[in-house]
Design an enzyme around this catalytic site. Structure first.
Site, PDB file in Angstrom:
ATOM      1  N   LYS A  18       4.112 -24.598   6.187  1.00 13.62           N
ATOM      2  CA  LYS A  18       3.107 -24.437   7.228  1.00 13.62           C
ATOM      3  C   LYS A  18       1.816 -25.502   6.891  1.00 13.62           C
ATOM      4  CE  LYS A  18       2.110 -19.912   6.210  1.00 13.62           C
ATOM      5  NZ  LYS A  18       3.050 -19.600   5.204  1.00 13.62           N
ATOM      6  N   ARG A  93      -1.160 -12.070   9.557  1.00 15.96           N
ATOM      7  CA  ARG A  93      -0.442 -11.787   8.456  1.00 15.96           C
ATOM      8  C   ARG A  93      -0.005 -10.139   8.436  1.00 15.96           C
ATOM      9  NH1 ARG A  93      -1.506 -16.373   4.634  1.00 15.96           N
ATOM     10  NH2 ARG A  93      -0.159 -16.267   2.932  1.00 15.96           N
ATOM     11  N   ARG A 132       4.972 -27.067  -6.205  1.00 14.87           N
ATOM     12  CA  ARG A 132       3.901 -27.324  -5.225  1.00 14.87           C
ATOM     13  C   ARG A 132       2.721 -27.728  -6.234  1.00 14.87           C
ATOM     14  NH1 ARG A 132       2.373 -23.759  -0.146  1.00 14.87           N
ATOM     15  NH2 ARG A 132       1.609 -22.405  -1.735  1.00 14.87           N
ATOM     16  N   ARG A 165      -2.048 -24.416  -7.807  1.00 18.03           N
ATOM     17  CA  ARG A 165      -2.613 -23.232  -7.200  1.00 18.03           C
ATOM     18  C   ARG A 165      -2.297 -22.069  -8.135  1.00 18.03           C
ATOM     19  NH1 ARG A 165      -1.632 -22.112  -1.065  1.00 18.03           N
ATOM     20  NH2 ARG A 165      -1.478 -20.191  -1.581  1.00 18.03           N
ATOM     21  N   ARG A 176       4.439 -12.318  -3.352  1.00 15.81           N
ATOM     22  CA  ARG A 176       3.994 -13.139  -2.157  1.00 15.81           C
ATOM     23  C   ARG A 176       4.846 -13.073  -1.292  1.00 15.81           C
ATOM     24  NH1 ARG A 176       1.991 -18.537  -3.897  1.00 15.81           N
ATOM     25  NH2 ARG A 176       1.330 -19.023  -1.642  1.00 15.81           N
TER      26      ARG A 176
END
Ligand code: AMP
Length: 221
Positions: A18, A93, A132, A165, A176
């Site tokens: 996203k 969300r 990531r 992160r 998550r």
């Protein structure tokens, strides 16, 4: 690109891309990129009361309370640059957030025009999230395998250090993804019902390939 106003929501699991697509859309359609995750991380970094309250929740992979996030989005959507269109990344969300968004937009005679779901298989999501990395200064995203920086651990754009992160570790990633399935995925049906949902296949494709598809979806009504 046409002059139609675009009030866009990007939907998709963590790691679906996203943020990557949002940067391209914001540049291509001159709409502000509004990421609730980014705004919350900025509040954590600044040590505000909201940041302090959100930090532990975010590190666990759970969602920050609806009231908090809705307030942040309401203030942001009231700003001048969001009046001619916007791109929401990571919001709504929950169904509650979606309903409250509809209500706040309706108050100003606006509505959601496009909801783009970026669909990526679960195995690929886990692989993407684990690799990531993010720039500590400008926030640009990388992937150690699929989109590495030119020089290891250093941002191509601003030269600052890259980091992982704190919620991209394996345990938090798993929770998550569970939170996404339980609380966010029902939004697919919510927006399908309103006739605004379009799906981009984000599996096994480069960000540029996905963007070609996203652009086509945004050019439609
Ligand atoms: P993201 O950068 O979108 O993956 O968001 C990172 C974290 O911020 C999430 O795991 C949540 O803890 C929190 N967060 C971001 N957006 C929302 C939202 N719309 N509602 C609740 N929590 C959110």
């Amino acid at each position: 690109m046409t002059e139609t106003q675009r009030n866009v929501i990007l939907l998709g699991a963590p790691g679906a891309g996203k943020g990557t697509q949002a940067v391209r859309i914001a540049a291509g359609y001159a709409v502000p990129h509004i990421s609730t995750g980014e705004m919350l991380r900025a509040a954590v970094a600044a040590g505000t009361e909201m940041g302090k309250a959100a930090q532990k929740i975010m590190e666990s992979g759970a969602l920050v309370p609806d009231e908090v996030v809705i307030g942040v989005v309401r203030d942001r959507l009231a700003q001048a640059d969001a009046q001619k269109g916007f791109l929401l990344d990571g919001f709504p969300r929950t169904i509650e957030q979606a309903e409250r968004l509809d209500a706040m937009l309706a108050d100003g005679g606006r509505l959601v025009t496009h909801v783009i779901l970026i669909d990526v298989p679960e195995d690929e999501l886990v692989e993407r999230l684990a690799g990531r990395r993010m720039c500590t200064s400008c926030g640009k995203g990388y992937h150690v395998v699929f989109d590495p920086p030119q020089s290891d651990g250093v941002c191509d754009v601003c030269g600052a250090e890259l980091h992982q992160r704190s919620d991209d570790n394996e345990a938090t990633v798993r929770s998550r993804l569970e939170v996404y399935r339980a609380q966010t995925e029902p939004l697919v049906g919510y927006y399908e019902h309103r006739g605004v949902l379009k799906t981009a296949d984000g599996g096994g494709r480069t960000p540029d390939e996905v963007f070609v598809c996203v652009e086509q979806l945004l050019e439609g009504d």
